[in-house]
Write a protein that holds these residues in place. Structure first.
Motif, PDB file in Angstrom:
ATOM      1  N   LYS A 123     -15.299  64.924 -30.915  1.00 48.76           N
ATOM      2  CA  LYS A 123     -14.327  65.492 -29.983  1.00 48.76           C
ATOM      3  C   LYS A 123     -12.926  65.135 -30.443  1.00 48.76           C
ATOM      4  O   LYS A 123     -12.707  64.084 -31.031  1.00 48.76           O
ATOM      5  N   ILE A 124     -11.983  66.016 -30.151  1.00 48.86           N
ATOM      6  CA  ILE A 124     -10.592  65.663 -30.449  1.00 48.86           C
ATOM      7  C   ILE A 124     -10.137  64.579 -29.489  1.00 48.86           C
ATOM      8  O   ILE A 124     -10.739  64.372 -28.440  1.00 48.86           O
ATOM      9  N   THR A 152      -3.691  61.928 -27.758  1.00 46.87           N
ATOM     10  CA  THR A 152      -3.047  60.636 -27.489  1.00 46.87           C
ATOM     11  C   THR A 152      -1.539  60.781 -27.706  1.00 46.87           C
ATOM     12  O   THR A 152      -1.094  61.678 -28.407  1.00 46.87           O
ATOM     13  N   PRO A 153      -0.765  59.890 -27.098  1.00 42.65           N
ATOM     14  CA  PRO A 153       0.677  59.919 -27.355  1.00 42.65           C
ATOM     15  C   PRO A 153       0.949  59.753 -28.843  1.00 42.65           C
ATOM     16  O   PRO A 153       0.256  58.993 -29.509  1.00 42.65           O
ATOM     17  N   VAL A 154       1.910  60.489 -29.379  1.00 41.89           N
ATOM     18  CA  VAL A 154       2.295  60.262 -30.769  1.00 41.89           C
ATOM     19  C   VAL A 154       3.647  59.571 -30.857  1.00 41.89           C
ATOM     20  O   VAL A 154       3.915  58.824 -31.783  1.00 41.89           O
ATOM     21  N   GLU A 168     -21.420  69.439  -8.237  1.00 44.26           N
ATOM     22  CA  GLU A 168     -20.593  69.756  -9.407  1.00 44.26           C
ATOM     23  C   GLU A 168     -20.048  71.169  -9.320  1.00 44.26           C
ATOM     24  O   GLU A 168     -18.919  71.437  -9.726  1.00 44.26           O
ATOM     25  N   ARG A 185     -16.457  74.340  -5.527  1.00 39.42           N
ATOM     26  CA  ARG A 185     -15.002  74.406  -5.676  1.00 39.42           C
ATOM     27  C   ARG A 185     -14.425  74.776  -4.322  1.00 39.42           C
ATOM     28  O   ARG A 185     -14.862  75.737  -3.710  1.00 39.42           O
ATOM     29  N   THR A 201     -12.783  72.562 -15.264  1.00 35.95           N
ATOM     30  CA  THR A 201     -12.723  71.155 -14.884  1.00 35.95           C
ATOM     31  C   THR A 201     -13.982  70.814 -14.101  1.00 35.95           C
ATOM     32  O   THR A 201     -14.605  71.686 -13.487  1.00 35.95           O
ATOM     33  N   THR A 202     -14.345  69.543 -14.116  1.00 34.69           N
ATOM     34  CA  THR A 202     -15.450  69.100 -13.262  1.00 34.69           C
ATOM     35  C   THR A 202     -14.944  69.025 -11.820  1.00 34.69           C
ATOM     36  O   THR A 202     -13.736  69.103 -11.562  1.00 34.69           O
ATOM     37  N   TRP A 226      -0.718  63.910 -17.040  1.00 32.33           N
ATOM     38  CA  TRP A 226      -1.356  64.221 -18.331  1.00 32.33           C
ATOM     39  C   TRP A 226      -2.762  63.641 -18.387  1.00 32.33           C
ATOM     40  O   TRP A 226      -3.692  64.291 -18.857  1.00 32.33           O
ATOM     41  N   ILE A 235      -6.186  65.684 -19.670  1.00 37.07           N
ATOM     42  CA  ILE A 235      -6.619  65.512 -21.061  1.00 37.07           C
ATOM     43  C   ILE A 235      -8.147  65.562 -21.264  1.00 37.07           C
ATOM     44  O   ILE A 235      -8.614  66.289 -22.156  1.00 37.07           O
ATOM     45  N   ILE A 245      -9.588  69.013 -21.587  1.00 42.73           N
ATOM     46  CA  ILE A 245      -9.186  69.755 -22.785  1.00 42.73           C
ATOM     47  C   ILE A 245      -9.898  69.214 -24.019  1.00 42.73           C
ATOM     48  O   ILE A 245     -10.354  69.979 -24.875  1.00 42.73           O
ATOM     49  N   GLU A 246     -10.028  67.899 -24.084  1.00 46.83           N
ATOM     50  CA  GLU A 246     -10.763  67.320 -25.226  1.00 46.83           C
ATOM     51  C   GLU A 246     -12.184  67.891 -25.269  1.00 46.83           C
ATOM     52  O   GLU A 246     -12.716  68.174 -26.347  1.00 46.83           O
ATOM     53  N   ARG A 247     -12.767  68.064 -24.104  1.00 45.71           N
ATOM     54  CA  ARG A 247     -14.138  68.586 -24.029  1.00 45.71           C
ATOM     55  C   ARG A 247     -14.189  70.073 -24.408  1.00 45.71           C
ATOM     56  O   ARG A 247     -15.081  70.517 -25.099  1.00 45.71           O
ATOM     57  N   GLN A 291     -12.015  71.927 -26.161  1.00 46.28           N
ATOM     58  CA  GLN A 291     -11.201  72.422 -27.272  1.00 46.28           C
ATOM     59  C   GLN A 291     -11.927  73.311 -28.281  1.00 46.28           C
ATOM     60  O   GLN A 291     -11.405  74.381 -28.614  1.00 46.28           O
ATOM     61  N   PRO A 306       1.491  63.714 -24.061  1.00 44.93           N
ATOM     62  CA  PRO A 306       0.919  63.130 -25.281  1.00 44.93           C
ATOM     63  C   PRO A 306       0.716  64.195 -26.365  1.00 44.93           C
ATOM     64  O   PRO A 306       0.070  65.207 -26.139  1.00 44.93           O
ATOM     65  N   GLY A 307       1.304  63.943 -27.530  1.00 44.37           N
ATOM     66  CA  GLY A 307       1.180  64.887 -28.633  1.00 44.37           C
ATOM     67  C   GLY A 307       2.264  65.935 -28.671  1.00 44.37           C
ATOM     68  O   GLY A 307       2.345  66.726 -29.603  1.00 44.37           O
ATOM     69  N   SER A 354       1.492  68.898 -31.896  1.00 44.35           N
ATOM     70  CA  SER A 354       0.311  68.293 -32.511  1.00 44.35           C
ATOM     71  C   SER A 354      -0.773  69.351 -32.694  1.00 44.35           C
ATOM     72  O   SER A 354      -1.056  70.131 -31.791  1.00 44.35           O
ATOM     73  N   ARG A 372      -4.735  70.000 -34.054  1.00 44.51           N
ATOM     74  CA  ARG A 372      -5.976  69.283 -34.321  1.00 44.51           C
ATOM     75  C   ARG A 372      -6.999  70.238 -34.925  1.00 44.51           C
ATOM     76  O   ARG A 372      -7.831  70.782 -34.218  1.00 44.51           O
ATOM     77  N   SER A 405      -4.861  73.266 -28.371  1.00 47.32           N
ATOM     78  CA  SER A 405      -5.005  72.254 -27.316  1.00 47.32           C
ATOM     79  C   SER A 405      -3.685  71.881 -26.626  1.00 47.32           C
ATOM     80  O   SER A 405      -3.660  71.720 -25.402  1.00 47.32           O
ATOM     81  N   GLN A 406      -2.586  71.779 -27.386  1.00 45.09           N
ATOM     82  CA  GLN A 406      -1.329  71.406 -26.716  1.00 45.09           C
ATOM     83  C   GLN A 406      -0.833  72.510 -25.787  1.00 45.09           C
ATOM     84  O   GLN A 406      -0.185  72.244 -24.777  1.00 45.09           O
ATOM     85  N   LEU A 425      -2.747  71.976 -22.632  1.00 47.18           N
ATOM     86  CA  LEU A 425      -2.267  70.793 -21.913  1.00 47.18           C
ATOM     87  C   LEU A 425      -0.966  71.114 -21.167  1.00 47.18           C
ATOM     88  O   LEU A 425      -0.784  70.752 -20.006  1.00 47.18           O
TER      89      LEU A 425
END
Ligand SMILES: C[S@@+](CC[C@H](N)C(=O)[O-])C[C@H]1O[C@@H](n2cnc3c(N)ncnc32)[C@H](O)[C@@H]1O
Lengths: 117, 394
Positions: free
Chosen positions: A4-5, A8-10, A64, A67, B13-14, B90, B94, B97-99, B101, B140-141, B145, B147, B153-154, B157
């Motif tokens: 997974k990607i 994170t803050p850069v 789950e 909504r 989203t969950t 954020w 996040i 989105i990671e899931r 992407q 973040p990013g 950024s 990937r 992804s950005q 976000l």
């Protein structure tokens, strides 16, 4: 599993400390995160109650998949806002009861006066 | 928070992620309005009197106010809450989105297959330092950024982040500034019938998309330096069926021909650049504008027109929310900057429009048809929401 990607803050820079003791900033951040966790939990309980009201049974998948419609979301907004107001009452109260330093002096005088034998 | 208008690049989203995002937006509004609303009385009631007693004069400028306010416990509490809440926005988005992407990138590619508009990416565009050196508003990013190949992804976000940030007050499409501007221009300048419109620094296209509705005969072009947000903007526009031409391009050095646009605009782009970049962008806007065309930049209000407390409040973000150019920008004289670029003084205009979603339509219309209005307090400081812009005819 594919990797997974990670987002994170850069380049966030140093986190400012607003209080002389940075632990106070950290504590406040923890309280706020905890408040969020509790709210999420409350929404989940609310979902369970609504599912039970409507169907009499439930499964994890039902939870789950649930909504909130706009009416439910509106009700939750009211409840969340009341919750936030209760939680942060102490801060908001300062706004209502702003006492300038002079008034504090007056209050101290009052204390002295009342304590006079 | 009312639901965001659905499009095919929106991330699932969950149950709990949805609940968290809703809460964070409620919390932000509380901090902003309920706690933040007390700042001026704290200032008037104790910070300013104490300053005057100590210094023998009133605070002279926003820096005086800032130093005094940031020593006050109420302002410190508000500040630490604002900061944490911004980080929480954020963080609440996040994981989803990671899931999502890998599928999201595929979906963006699919949406680009039979486009009504177009997308032009240019790998030679370098990310300017003012974008690469700081995660603006703590995202973040930041915008740039990337990937892996075809990454969006950005964009995802940002799209969700600003929605949660504004608690949906920007309308379901998050386009309140752009829609207010487009409608304002349409009413105020009925003779302006643009054939080609350009938006500089479009990110995911929130505020340029309403121009497709308001000026349906125009070709709409929009640029950004970041490929991930351009891909996302393209997919989003296609998903909504709005033809837009997206380009990865630097506004300081555009590849468009001279005199090729009737209307050149931007929405809150300048305050995230630099002084030099802003000047370069203005010069480029002038170059690509047709004679008789209009340039208009919607931005933060000018602190020079404010009292020191309001200026402190506006510029708080510059110091504590990773907006490094914000403070210098809000004190820039836009009219002077335009005249330096060769626009004529008599062609300078200002826009001050009520928010199209918040104001009754007659109020909105009156503001666009009457003489230029000046609100006493602006944006988040005012009783009603107003958007400000600075423009010039070529
Ligand atoms: C706050 S965002 C703009 C928001 C957008 N206009 C909207 O209405 O939603 C600033 C954007 O400007 C872009 N940007 C900054 N400098 C730029 C430049 N020189 N040329 C093109 N885009 C630029 C950034 O990558 C970022 O996406």
């Amino acid at each position: 599993m594919s990797d997974k990607i990670k987002i994170t803050p850069v380049n966030r820079g140093k986190r400012p400390a607003f209080f002389d003791d940075p632990a106070i900033d950290q504590l406040m951040a923890i309280v706020m995160s905890m408040s969020a966790e509790m709210s999420v939990l409350y929404d989940r309980v609310d979902t369970i109650e609504r599912l039970l009201d409507n169907k009499g049974t439930l499964s994890r998948d039902d939870i789950e998949a649930f909504r909130p419609d706009q009416d439910t979301e509106d009700e939750r907004n009211v409840r969340r806002n009341e919750y936030i107001a209760r939680l942060f009452r102490i801060i908001h109260e300062e706004r209502e009861s702003l006492v300038s330093h002079d008034k504090m002096d007056e209050y101290n005088e009052l204390m002295d006066e009342l304590a006079k034998p | 928070m009312a639901p965001q208008a659905h499009h095919d690049l929106m991330v699932d989203t969950t149950h709990d992620e949805h609940a968290l995002q809703s809460y964070v937006s409620n919390l932000r509004m509380y901090i902003l309005n309920e706690i933040g609303g007390g700042l001026s009385s704290v200032y008037e009631g104790r910070v300013k009197p104490a300053f005057e007693k100590r210094a023998g004069h009133a605070p002279q400028d926003e820096h005086d106010v800032r130093h005094a306010m940031m020593a006050d416990p109420y302002c410190r509490t508000w500040s630490t809450m604002m900061r944490s809440c911004q980080e929480m926005i954020w963080d609440s988005i996040i994981p989803s989105i990671e899931r999502a992407q890998p599928e999201l990138n595929i979906e963006a590619t699919r949406l680009a297959e039979h486009p009504k508009g177009s997308m032009t990416l240019d790998p030679n565009v370098k990310i300017p330092r003012y974008v690469s050196a700081s995660d603006i508003h703590l995202m973040p990013g930041n915008y740039h950024s990337e990937r892996g190949a075809n990454d969006v992804s950005q964009g995802a976000l940002y799209d969700r982040g600003v929605y949660v940030y504004a608690a949906g007050n920007g309308g379901p499409y998050g386009d309140s500034i752009g829609r207010s501007l487009a409608q304002h221009l349409k009413i105020r300048f009925p003779d302006l019938q643009p054939e080609r419109i350009l938006d500089v620094g479009c990110t995911v296209g929130h505020n340029v998309m309403p121009f497709v509705d308001v000026y349906p005969d125009a070709d709409i072009h929009a640029i950004d330096v970041s490929a991930p947000v351009i891909r996302y903007a393209h997919g989003r526009a296609e998903s909504f069926g709005k033809p837009m031409h997206l380009h990865q391009m630097n506004g300081e050095r555009m590849t468009f021909e001279d005199e090729s646009f009737d209307l050149v605009m931007s929405v809150v782009t300048f305050h995230e650049t630099s002084h030099t970049a802003m000047k370069n962008i203005i010069a480029e806007c002038k170059r690509v504008l047709k004679p008789g065309g209009l340039m208009i930049h919607m931005e933060l209000p000018r602190t020079a027109e404010m009292d020191p407390f309001d200026a402190f409040y506006i510029d708080w973000d510059s110091y504590y929310n990773n907006e490094p150019f914000y403070q210098a920008f809000t004190s820039t004289d836009m009219k002077a900057a335009y005249m330096d670029a060769g626009f004529k003084e008599e062609n300078y205009i200002e826009v001050m429009t009520p928010d199209i979603y918040a104001a009754p339509f007659d109020t909105f219309e009156a503001a666009a048809s009457g003489p230029e209005t000046k609100a006493k307090r602006y944006g988040r400081l005012g009783e009603s929401i107003h958007w400000t812009g600075w423009g010039a005819w070529k």
